[in-house]
Write a protein that holds these residues in place. Structure first.
Motif, PDB file in Angstrom:
ATOM      1  N   CYS A 182      41.301  69.265  55.310  1.00  0.00           N
ATOM      2  CA  CYS A 182      40.705  70.533  54.924  1.00  0.00           C
ATOM      3  C   CYS A 182      40.974  71.591  55.990  1.00  0.00           C
ATOM      4  O   CYS A 182      40.871  71.330  57.190  1.00  0.00           O
ATOM      5  CB  CYS A 182      39.203  70.353  54.731  1.00  0.00           C
ATOM      6  N   CYS A 214      42.330  68.649  51.703  1.00  0.00           N
ATOM      7  CA  CYS A 214      42.202  70.023  51.216  1.00  0.00           C
ATOM      8  C   CYS A 214      41.966  70.039  49.708  1.00  0.00           C
ATOM      9  O   CYS A 214      40.996  70.615  49.231  1.00  0.00           O
ATOM     10  CB  CYS A 214      43.448  70.820  51.579  1.00  0.00           C
ATOM     11  N   GLU A 262      40.207  78.690  54.245  1.00  0.00           N
ATOM     12  CA  GLU A 262      40.784  79.254  53.035  1.00  0.00           C
ATOM     13  C   GLU A 262      41.937  80.204  53.343  1.00  0.00           C
ATOM     14  O   GLU A 262      42.859  80.367  52.550  1.00  0.00           O
ATOM     15  CB  GLU A 262      39.693  79.997  52.246  1.00  0.00           C
ATOM     16  N   SER A 263      41.872  80.823  54.532  1.00  0.00           N
ATOM     17  CA  SER A 263      42.913  81.786  54.877  1.00  0.00           C
ATOM     18  C   SER A 263      44.225  81.107  55.264  1.00  0.00           C
ATOM     19  O   SER A 263      45.272  81.746  55.298  1.00  0.00           O
ATOM     20  CB  SER A 263      42.434  82.659  56.041  1.00  0.00           C
ATOM     21  N   CYS A 293      34.529  75.607  51.798  1.00  0.00           N
ATOM     22  CA  CYS A 293      35.472  74.739  51.087  1.00  0.00           C
ATOM     23  C   CYS A 293      34.835  74.005  49.913  1.00  0.00           C
ATOM     24  O   CYS A 293      35.524  73.536  49.008  1.00  0.00           O
ATOM     25  CB  CYS A 293      36.103  73.734  52.049  1.00  0.00           C
ATOM     26  N   CYS A 324      48.585  76.402  52.568  1.00  0.00           N
ATOM     27  CA  CYS A 324      48.761  74.952  52.448  1.00  0.00           C
ATOM     28  C   CYS A 324      50.188  74.528  52.791  1.00  0.00           C
ATOM     29  O   CYS A 324      50.455  73.335  52.949  1.00  0.00           O
ATOM     30  CB  CYS A 324      48.423  74.496  51.028  1.00  0.00           C
ATOM     31  N   LYS A 379      43.364  71.665  47.330  1.00  0.00           N
ATOM     32  CA  LYS A 379      43.774  72.833  46.547  1.00  0.00           C
ATOM     33  C   LYS A 379      45.131  72.562  45.898  1.00  0.00           C
ATOM     34  O   LYS A 379      45.996  71.903  46.487  1.00  0.00           O
ATOM     35  CB  LYS A 379      43.854  74.067  47.439  1.00  0.00           C
TER      36      LYS A 379
END
Length: 268
Positions: free
Chosen positions: A216, A201, A219-220, A153, A223, A203
Motif C-alpha cells: 500500500c 495496494c 494515493e498520490s 486507503c 502504481c 488499485k
C-alpha cells in the motif's frame, strides 16, 4: 499457683489458659480458667456468603455471629492460618469479577468492590487464572483488538479498542475480530500515528483489469507500469494478441494474406 502476698489463696483467680468448647458454635476456644466459654470470642475461620453481592468471604466465627449469620460454611477446605476478617463492618469485597467495560462492552476483570464505583449492577466471579489479569480503578485503556477501515486507503487494519474509540469510532468494523481473527502484537496500533499499512495496494491498472501488487502506498503515488500479460482484441480487424498490459499504442501484427494489386506493367 503463685499469687502476690496480700491476696489470699481463697480469693485468687486461676490465670491458667485452658481449652473449652464454645456453647454457641461448638468450636474450641482458649479461655482463662474459671471464665465462661460463652463470653469468649471464637476466632475459628468460617466462610459466609455476603449479603450484598453473594460472594464468599472468610471471617472469624464471632464476626459471622455479630452479623447475624446462622448458616456458614465450616469445613477442612478453609485454612485456619490464612487471612480472615476479624471485626465489623466487613472490609469491601475483593473477589475478582468479570464485567463489561462501560465504554465499549469488552471484558475486564476487577475487584467486586469496584462494580458499584463504575455504576454497574454486578459482575461474574472468575477463576484464579483469569484473576491474574485483574485491573485497578480507574480502568486502564481497553487494549482489545478491533479492526477499522484505514483513512485514506480504506484497507482493514488492527488497532486497540481505546484508540478506535478516541480516533476512529465510525470506522470500526462490527465483529471484525471474529471475521479477521488475531494479529501479531507488532502489527497492532495502540497510539497515533498508525503503523504502516501492510496490505497490498489493490488499485486496478489503467485498463481496469489487474490489481496493483505493490505494498500500500499513498494515493498520490503512481502504481507504476503494469507488466502483466493481457489479451488485447483489436476492434477493427478482430484479431487478438498477447501483450504487456501497459504497452503503449499497440498495433495488430498478425500476418494476413491479401490480394495483390495489379502490376502497372501488366504482370499477373
Amino acid at each position: 499457683g503463685l499469687y502476690p502476698c496480700h491476696i489470699a489463696a481463697t480469693d485468687a483467680q486461676c490465670i491458667e489458659m485452658v481449652q473449652a468448647i464454645h456453647p454457641y458454635c461448638s468450636h474450641p476456644v482458649t479461655i482463662q480458667c474459671g471464665t465462661r466459654a460463652a463470653s469468649a470470642k471464637c476466632h475459628h475461620h468460617v466462610a459466609i456468603s455476603r449479603a450484598g453481592c453473594g460472594h464468599e468471604s472468610i471471617v472469624e466465627c464471632h464476626v459471622a455471629s455479630a452479623l447475624g449469620y446462622t448458616e456458614v460454611r465450616d469445613d477442612d477446605k478453609i485454612s485456619q492460618h490464612g487471612p480472615a476478617a476479624s471485626s465489623v463492618p466487613l472490609p469491601e469485597c475483593t473477589t475478582p469479577v468479570a464485567i463489561k467495560r462501560p465504554s465499549c462492552s469488552h471484558r475486564a476483570v476487577i475487584e467486586c468492590r469496584g462494580v458499584r464505583e463504575l455504576g454497574l449492577k454486578g459482575g461474574k466471579a472468575v477463576d484464579s487464572s483469569a484473576a491474574a489479569s485483574l485491573e485497578p480503578l480507574p480502568l486502564l485503556p481497553c487494549r482489545q483488538l478491533v479492526y477499522i477501515e484505514r483513512p485514506g486507503c480504506g484497507h482493514i487494519t488492527p488497532v486497540s479498542c481505546q484508540l478506535a474509540q478516541d480516533q476512529f469510532r465510525p470506522a470500526v468494523l462490527k465483529n471484525g475480530s471474529e471475521k479477521f481473527g488475531p494479529c501479531p502484537p507488532e502489527l497492532l496500533s495502540s497510539t497515533l500515528p498508525l503503523k504502516p499499512c501492510r496490505s497490498s495496494c489493490g488499485k486496478l491498472c489503467r485498463r481496469g483489469v489487474h490489481p496493483c501488487s505493490r505494498d500500500c502506498h499513498p494515493e498520490s503515488a503512481d502504481c507504476g507500469t503494469c507488466a502483466k500479460d493481457f489479451t488485447l482484441r483489436f476492434p477493427d480487424c478482430g484479431h487478438s494478441t498477447q501483450i504487456a498490459c501497459d504497452t503503449p499504442n499497440p498495433v495488430c501484427a498478425v500476418p494476413i494474406t491479401v490480394p495483390a494489386a495489379p502490376c502497372q506493367f501488366g504482370h499477373p
